[in-house]
Design a protein around this motif. Sequence first.
Motif, PDB file in Angstrom:
ATOM      1  N   ARG A   1       4.904  16.934   1.715  1.00  0.00           N
ATOM      2  CA  ARG A   1       4.059  15.924   2.346  1.00  0.00           C
ATOM      3  C   ARG A   1       4.890  14.665   2.608  1.00  0.00           C
ATOM      4  O   ARG A   1       6.065  14.597   2.237  1.00  0.00           O
ATOM      5  CB  ARG A   1       2.858  15.626   1.446  1.00  0.00           C
ATOM      6  CG  ARG A   1       2.031  16.902   1.228  1.00  0.00           C
ATOM      7  CD  ARG A   1       0.651  16.627   0.710  1.00  0.00           C
ATOM      8  NE  ARG A   1       0.677  16.172  -0.669  1.00  0.00           N
ATOM      9  CZ  ARG A   1      -0.406  15.757  -1.325  1.00  0.00           C
ATOM     10  NH1 ARG A   1      -1.574  15.711  -0.713  1.00  0.00           N
ATOM     11  NH2 ARG A   1      -0.326  15.362  -2.584  1.00  0.00           N
TER      12      ARG A   1
ATOM     13  N   HIS B   1       0.839  -1.196   0.000  1.00  0.00           N
ATOM     14  CA  HIS B   1       0.000   0.000   0.000  1.00  0.00           C
ATOM     15  C   HIS B   1       0.866   1.234   0.000  1.00  0.00           C
ATOM     16  O   HIS B   1       2.055   1.177   0.341  1.00  0.00           O
ATOM     17  CB  HIS B   1      -0.912   0.028   1.242  1.00  0.00           C
ATOM     18  CG  HIS B   1      -1.997  -0.993   1.200  1.00  0.00           C
ATOM     19  ND1 HIS B   1      -2.976  -0.990   0.249  1.00  0.00           N
ATOM     20  CD2 HIS B   1      -2.260  -2.071   1.991  1.00  0.00           C
ATOM     21  CE1 HIS B   1      -3.795  -2.011   0.449  1.00  0.00           C
ATOM     22  NE2 HIS B   1      -3.372  -2.684   1.498  1.00  0.00           N
ATOM     23  N   ARG B   2       0.262   2.344  -0.362  1.00  0.00           N
ATOM     24  CA  ARG B   2       0.934   3.626  -0.258  1.00  0.00           C
ATOM     25  C   ARG B   2      -0.090   4.723   0.026  1.00  0.00           C
ATOM     26  O   ARG B   2      -1.142   4.763  -0.625  1.00  0.00           O
ATOM     27  CB  ARG B   2       1.662   3.986  -1.552  1.00  0.00           C
ATOM     28  CG  ARG B   2       2.505   5.257  -1.400  1.00  0.00           C
ATOM     29  CD  ARG B   2       3.181   5.659  -2.691  1.00  0.00           C
ATOM     30  NE  ARG B   2       2.215   6.175  -3.648  1.00  0.00           N
ATOM     31  CZ  ARG B   2       2.519   6.574  -4.866  1.00  0.00           C
ATOM     32  NH1 ARG B   2       3.772   6.490  -5.304  1.00  0.00           N
ATOM     33  NH2 ARG B   2       1.594   7.029  -5.681  1.00  0.00           N
ATOM     34  N   VAL B   3       0.242   5.563   0.992  1.00  0.00           N
ATOM     35  CA  VAL B   3      -0.571   6.753   1.233  1.00  0.00           C
ATOM     36  C   VAL B   3       0.352   7.953   1.346  1.00  0.00           C
ATOM     37  O   VAL B   3       1.504   7.828   1.761  1.00  0.00           O
ATOM     38  CB  VAL B   3      -1.427   6.662   2.518  1.00  0.00           C
ATOM     39  CG1 VAL B   3      -2.580   5.684   2.355  1.00  0.00           C
ATOM     40  CG2 VAL B   3      -0.592   6.318   3.744  1.00  0.00           C
ATOM     41  N   THR B   4      -0.163   9.088   0.935  1.00  0.00           N
ATOM     42  CA  THR B   4       0.577  10.340   1.099  1.00  0.00           C
ATOM     43  C   THR B   4      -0.182  11.167   2.114  1.00  0.00           C
ATOM     44  O   THR B   4      -1.404  11.289   2.030  1.00  0.00           O
ATOM     45  CB  THR B   4       0.702  11.073  -0.240  1.00  0.00           C
ATOM     46  OG1 THR B   4       1.467  10.238  -1.115  1.00  0.00           O
ATOM     47  CG2 THR B   4       1.435  12.392  -0.076  1.00  0.00           C
ATOM     48  N   ILE B   5       0.559  11.670   3.080  1.00  0.00           N
ATOM     49  CA  ILE B   5      -0.064  12.342   4.219  1.00  0.00           C
ATOM     50  C   ILE B   5       0.435  13.785   4.287  1.00  0.00           C
ATOM     51  O   ILE B   5       1.642  14.040   4.214  1.00  0.00           O
ATOM     52  CB  ILE B   5       0.272  11.582   5.519  1.00  0.00           C
ATOM     53  CG1 ILE B   5      -0.231  10.133   5.420  1.00  0.00           C
ATOM     54  CG2 ILE B   5      -0.325  12.298   6.734  1.00  0.00           C
ATOM     55  CD1 ILE B   5       0.141   9.254   6.605  1.00  0.00           C
TER      56      ILE B   5
ATOM     57  N   LEU C   1      -5.445   4.438   5.877  1.00  0.00           N
ATOM     58  CA  LEU C   1      -6.296   5.607   5.619  1.00  0.00           C
ATOM     59  C   LEU C   1      -6.742   6.232   6.941  1.00  0.00           C
ATOM     60  O   LEU C   1      -6.945   7.450   7.041  1.00  0.00           O
ATOM     61  CB  LEU C   1      -7.493   5.220   4.748  1.00  0.00           C
ATOM     62  CG  LEU C   1      -7.119   4.809   3.310  1.00  0.00           C
ATOM     63  CD1 LEU C   1      -8.320   4.189   2.590  1.00  0.00           C
ATOM     64  CD2 LEU C   1      -6.593   6.010   2.515  1.00  0.00           C
TER      65      LEU C   1
ATOM     66  N   ARG D   1      -3.833   8.368   8.008  1.00  0.00           N
ATOM     67  CA  ARG D   1      -3.829   9.586   7.200  1.00  0.00           C
ATOM     68  C   ARG D   1      -4.906  10.562   7.647  1.00  0.00           C
ATOM     69  O   ARG D   1      -4.652  11.751   7.834  1.00  0.00           O
ATOM     70  CB  ARG D   1      -4.053   9.185   5.745  1.00  0.00           C
ATOM     71  CG  ARG D   1      -4.137  10.315   4.772  1.00  0.00           C
ATOM     72  CD  ARG D   1      -4.253   9.713   3.377  1.00  0.00           C
ATOM     73  NE  ARG D   1      -4.442  10.719   2.378  1.00  0.00           N
ATOM     74  CZ  ARG D   1      -5.611  11.285   2.098  1.00  0.00           C
ATOM     75  NH1 ARG D   1      -6.691  10.934   2.759  1.00  0.00           N
ATOM     76  NH2 ARG D   1      -5.689  12.182   1.148  1.00  0.00           N
TER      77      ARG D   1
ATOM     78  N   LYS E   1      -8.799  11.882  -2.274  1.00  0.00           N
ATOM     79  CA  LYS E   1      -7.558  11.525  -2.957  1.00  0.00           C
ATOM     80  C   LYS E   1      -6.646  10.801  -1.990  1.00  0.00           C
ATOM     81  O   LYS E   1      -6.312  11.325  -0.923  1.00  0.00           O
ATOM     82  CB  LYS E   1      -6.870  12.761  -3.530  1.00  0.00           C
ATOM     83  CG  LYS E   1      -7.742  13.533  -4.523  1.00  0.00           C
ATOM     84  CD  LYS E   1      -8.301  12.641  -5.631  1.00  0.00           C
ATOM     85  CE  LYS E   1      -9.191  13.398  -6.616  1.00  0.00           C
ATOM     86  NZ  LYS E   1     -10.577  12.894  -6.631  1.00  0.00           N
ATOM     87  N   VAL E   2      -6.221   9.613  -2.358  1.00  0.00           N
ATOM     88  CA  VAL E   2      -5.396   8.829  -1.443  1.00  0.00           C
ATOM     89  C   VAL E   2      -3.963   9.314  -1.467  1.00  0.00           C
ATOM     90  O   VAL E   2      -3.265   9.279  -0.484  1.00  0.00           O
ATOM     91  CB  VAL E   2      -5.473   7.331  -1.773  1.00  0.00           C
ATOM     92  CG1 VAL E   2      -4.449   6.559  -0.969  1.00  0.00           C
ATOM     93  CG2 VAL E   2      -6.861   6.804  -1.484  1.00  0.00           C
ATOM     94  N   ASP E   3      -3.507   9.783  -2.587  1.00  0.00           N
ATOM     95  CA  ASP E   3      -2.156  10.336  -2.604  1.00  0.00           C
ATOM     96  C   ASP E   3      -1.908  11.194  -3.829  1.00  0.00           C
ATOM     97  O   ASP E   3      -2.832  11.560  -4.550  1.00  0.00           O
ATOM     98  CB  ASP E   3      -1.099   9.262  -2.406  1.00  0.00           C
ATOM     99  CG  ASP E   3      -1.045   8.329  -3.575  1.00  0.00           C
ATOM    100  OD1 ASP E   3      -1.476   8.715  -4.669  1.00  0.00           O
ATOM    101  OD2 ASP E   3      -0.580   7.203  -3.389  1.00  0.00           O
ATOM    102  N   ILE E   4      -0.661  11.510  -4.019  1.00  0.00           N
ATOM    103  CA  ILE E   4      -0.317  12.528  -4.994  1.00  0.00           C
ATOM    104  C   ILE E   4      -0.680  12.195  -6.438  1.00  0.00           C
ATOM    105  O   ILE E   4      -0.814  13.077  -7.244  1.00  0.00           O
ATOM    106  CB  ILE E   4       1.191  12.822  -4.939  1.00  0.00           C
ATOM    107  CG1 ILE E   4       1.965  11.510  -4.794  1.00  0.00           C
ATOM    108  CG2 ILE E   4       1.508  13.743  -3.781  1.00  0.00           C
ATOM    109  CD1 ILE E   4       3.466  11.705  -4.829  1.00  0.00           C
ATOM    110  N   PHE E   5      -0.817  10.914  -6.751  1.00  0.00           N
ATOM    111  CA  PHE E   5      -1.241  10.607  -8.109  1.00  0.00           C
ATOM    112  C   PHE E   5      -2.755  10.564  -8.207  1.00  0.00           C
ATOM    113  O   PHE E   5      -3.313  10.108  -9.181  1.00  0.00           O
ATOM    114  CB  PHE E   5      -0.632   9.293  -8.601  1.00  0.00           C
ATOM    115  CG  PHE E   5       0.851   9.366  -8.710  1.00  0.00           C
ATOM    116  CD1 PHE E   5       1.446  10.295  -9.554  1.00  0.00           C
ATOM    117  CD2 PHE E   5       1.662   8.537  -7.955  1.00  0.00           C
ATOM    118  CE1 PHE E   5       2.818  10.374  -9.640  1.00  0.00           C
ATOM    119  CE2 PHE E   5       3.048   8.606  -8.043  1.00  0.00           C
ATOM    120  CZ  PHE E   5       3.626   9.540  -8.890  1.00  0.00           C
TER     121      PHE E   5
ATOM    122  N   HIS F   1       0.296   2.072  -4.689  1.00  0.00           N
ATOM    123  CA  HIS F   1      -0.729   3.118  -4.815  1.00  0.00           C
ATOM    124  C   HIS F   1      -2.070   2.519  -5.251  1.00  0.00           C
ATOM    125  O   HIS F   1      -3.113   2.765  -4.639  1.00  0.00           O
ATOM    126  CB  HIS F   1      -0.250   4.158  -5.839  1.00  0.00           C
ATOM    127  CG  HIS F   1      -1.338   5.026  -6.360  1.00  0.00           C
ATOM    128  ND1 HIS F   1      -1.909   6.031  -5.624  1.00  0.00           N
ATOM    129  CD2 HIS F   1      -1.974   5.029  -7.564  1.00  0.00           C
ATOM    130  CE1 HIS F   1      -2.853   6.624  -6.342  1.00  0.00           C
ATOM    131  NE2 HIS F   1      -2.909   6.040  -7.513  1.00  0.00           N
TER     132      HIS F   1
END
Lengths: 148, 148
Positions: free
Chosen positions: A95, A6-10, A124, A127, B143-147, B114
């Motif tokens: 971020r 998984h990947r999340v940007t916070i 999530l 986040r 939006k979960v992340d930058i993409f 992602h």
Amino acid sequence: MEAIRHRVTIDAPITAVYEQLATREGIASWWTRDVRGESRVGGDLAFWFGGSEPAAVMKVVELVPPRRVAWHCIQGPDDWRDTTQTFDLREEDGRTVVVFTHGGWREPVEFLHHCSTRWAYFLLSLRSGMEGGKSTPWPEDEKVDIFG
Amino acid sequence: MEAIRHRVTIDAPITAVYEQLATREGIASWWTRDVRGESRVGGDLAFWFGGSEPAAVMKVVELVPPRRVAWHCIQGPDDWRDTTQTFDLREEDGRTVVVFTHGGWREPVEFLHHCSTRWAYFLLSLRSGMEGGKSTPWPEDEKVDIFG
């Protein structure tokens, strides 16, 4: 070997996100309120979700502020035994990107499917909590399916 | 080969869940509001998330009511080309279990991480919408992340 990824940007500083992953109090804010043990390299962390024993116990194998946290599962569901959980953090455009891998699954069992959705849910939660929303650690989580 | 795997259990009849996966109108309720094309075996479905071309185009390879929907990606991100998406449904205790697999990834690239989180998010959107809550297809998604 199979893995959950998984990947999340916070939208929060990397040091703050690292704290949420590297400390017992931090983890309790997004995964399960009932974390016991010590978050230090070589220490064990027990993750409880009710019941008479912890759902999983992980040995902390890496704590590299503010870039990486890694665990090794030493007790829990058979399918989790000897799997690893890693959280790799980096800064990007102010971020924090969290790349998560739960690796070392021996087979793509259906329980992996379940755990994958659950990990996403809790990441999530992490986040959301850090961006001023509501985090949803156990027991405040929404049950994703029949195995809770 | 790498795969993204998820599972959700939905408190709704299997036939109703199948409709959400097997029809353009159904998919539009939980993944993206902008689905174009025909959901029939051999037909193509184009999934738009804004922009000047679809994010992905899938050929519908299986429609087995009410048990299975399978797609094959024929256009989209390079990493998605020739991957497959399968939704396997079964009844359990009056609810519907959806086992999802996005298989055929050649490498465990970060984009897979992602997409895995995004698939979980949208499968939870499907579940929420069918259980009387709010579904969150694009463009109503978080939006979960930058993409995005």
